[in-house]
Design an enzyme around this catalytic site. Structure first.
Site, PDB file in Angstrom:
ATOM      1  N   LEU A  23      28.644  59.160  -3.264  1.00 59.04           N
ATOM      2  CA  LEU A  23      29.028  59.884  -2.057  1.00 59.04           C
ATOM      3  C   LEU A  23      30.339  59.363  -1.491  1.00 59.04           C
ATOM      4  O   LEU A  23      31.103  60.115  -0.889  1.00 59.04           O
ATOM      5  CB  LEU A  23      27.906  59.846  -1.019  1.00 59.04           C
ATOM      6  CG  LEU A  23      26.912  61.020  -1.180  1.00 59.04           C
ATOM      7  CD1 LEU A  23      26.006  60.820  -2.389  1.00 59.04           C
ATOM      8  CD2 LEU A  23      26.089  61.251   0.077  1.00 59.04           C
ATOM      9  N   VAL A  48      23.853  53.369  -6.648  1.00 60.43           N
ATOM     10  CA  VAL A  48      24.642  54.395  -7.330  1.00 60.43           C
ATOM     11  C   VAL A  48      25.001  55.522  -6.370  1.00 60.43           C
ATOM     12  O   VAL A  48      26.139  56.015  -6.349  1.00 60.43           O
ATOM     13  CB  VAL A  48      23.883  54.937  -8.566  1.00 60.43           C
ATOM     14  CG1 VAL A  48      24.671  56.082  -9.214  1.00 60.43           C
ATOM     15  CG2 VAL A  48      23.654  53.824  -9.576  1.00 60.43           C
ATOM     16  N   CYS A  49      24.043  55.931  -5.541  1.00 58.53           N
ATOM     17  CA  CYS A  49      24.294  57.013  -4.585  1.00 58.53           C
ATOM     18  C   CYS A  49      25.411  56.641  -3.607  1.00 58.53           C
ATOM     19  O   CYS A  49      26.228  57.487  -3.231  1.00 58.53           O
ATOM     20  CB  CYS A  49      23.019  57.345  -3.815  1.00 58.53           C
ATOM     21  SG  CYS A  49      21.646  57.870  -4.862  1.00 58.53           S
ATOM     22  N   THR A  50      25.443  55.376  -3.203  1.00 58.31           N
ATOM     23  CA  THR A  50      26.481  54.925  -2.276  1.00 58.31           C
ATOM     24  C   THR A  50      27.862  55.081  -2.903  1.00 58.31           C
ATOM     25  O   THR A  50      28.814  55.536  -2.251  1.00 58.31           O
ATOM     26  CB  THR A  50      26.236  53.466  -1.867  1.00 58.31           C
ATOM     27  OG1 THR A  50      24.945  53.376  -1.240  1.00 58.31           O
ATOM     28  CG2 THR A  50      27.298  52.967  -0.900  1.00 58.31           C
TER      29      THR A  50
END
Length: 219
Positions: free
Chosen positions: A48, A43-45
């Site tokens: 950002l 999810v972070c990928t």
């Protein structure tokens, strides 16, 4: 913890682009500081990468972007390559990522107690802090680690914050740039022609109270 309207504390930090002093780095710009749970996570990928693709939109609004997690600078630099590949980004990454030793995460209430690493240490939640040129906190949003953010919504609230900082209006539900606004209750009726040359419409309600005053978005 920092409350709305308070000065967002200054700090020094190591980032993917070198050491920064936050207030000096921010200068006279608006800023968005947003944390993520961990590098090399799905999810972070996507988050950002989405933020990086919107860097031009943030720049048009004079907003500097900076991210944060409790991973190292080396981890950030390696992970950025994955973010760029996944989001089809080329060139330099458009914003720094802070490598926090949990000092800032604890200070600003960023930790998610329900999400821990292999060592059992809590990870950073998905916080969003929007700071004005006066260094005061204008907005904070806290998402759990399992829920990705909508950066189009973050741009929308920045538009609202910047508009309402200088005009005597509030933005109603689901407002978007260019939409009608609500005249602040503090505005006296005799001041309306000067403040709102495009006109104001009073919306009738059963109470007959004259508080739903609608005006086109001020220039």
């Amino acid at each position: 913890m920092v409350n709305l309207g308070e000065i967002f504390p200054d700090f020094e930090a190591d980032t993917s682009t070198g050491k920064i002093n936050f207030h000096e780095w921010l200068g006279v710009s608006w800023g968005i500081l947003f944390s993520h749970p961990a590098d090399y996570t799905p999810v972070c990928t996507t988050e950002l990468g989405a933020a990086a693709n919107l860097a031009g939109e943030f720049a048009k609004r004079n907003v500097k972007m900076i991210a944060l997690s409790v991973d190292s600078v080396e981890s950030h630099l390696g992970w950025i390559k994955d973010i760029q590949a996944n989001s089809k980004l080329t060139g330099d990454f458009p914003y720094p990522i802070i490598a926090d030793d949990r000092t800032l995460a604890v200070k600003f209430g960023m930790l998610d107690p329900d999400e821990v690493n292999k060592a059992g240490m809590p990870l950073t939640a998905r916080c969003v802090f929007i700071i004005g040129p006066d260094k005061k906190l204008k907005l904070s949003i806290l998402y759990p680690a399992t829920t990705g953010r909508n950066f189009d919504e973050i741009l929308r609230v920045i538009d609202s914050l910047q508009l309402t900082a200088t005009k005597k209006v509030a933005t109603p539900v689901n407002w978007k740039q260019g939409g009608d606004c609500m005249v602040l209750p503090s505005v006296q009726q005799e001041d309306i022609p000067k403040l709102f040359p495009k006109g104001v419409t009073m919306k009738p309600v059963p109470s007959n109270k004259k508080y739903l005053r609608i005006t086109p978005q001020p220039e």
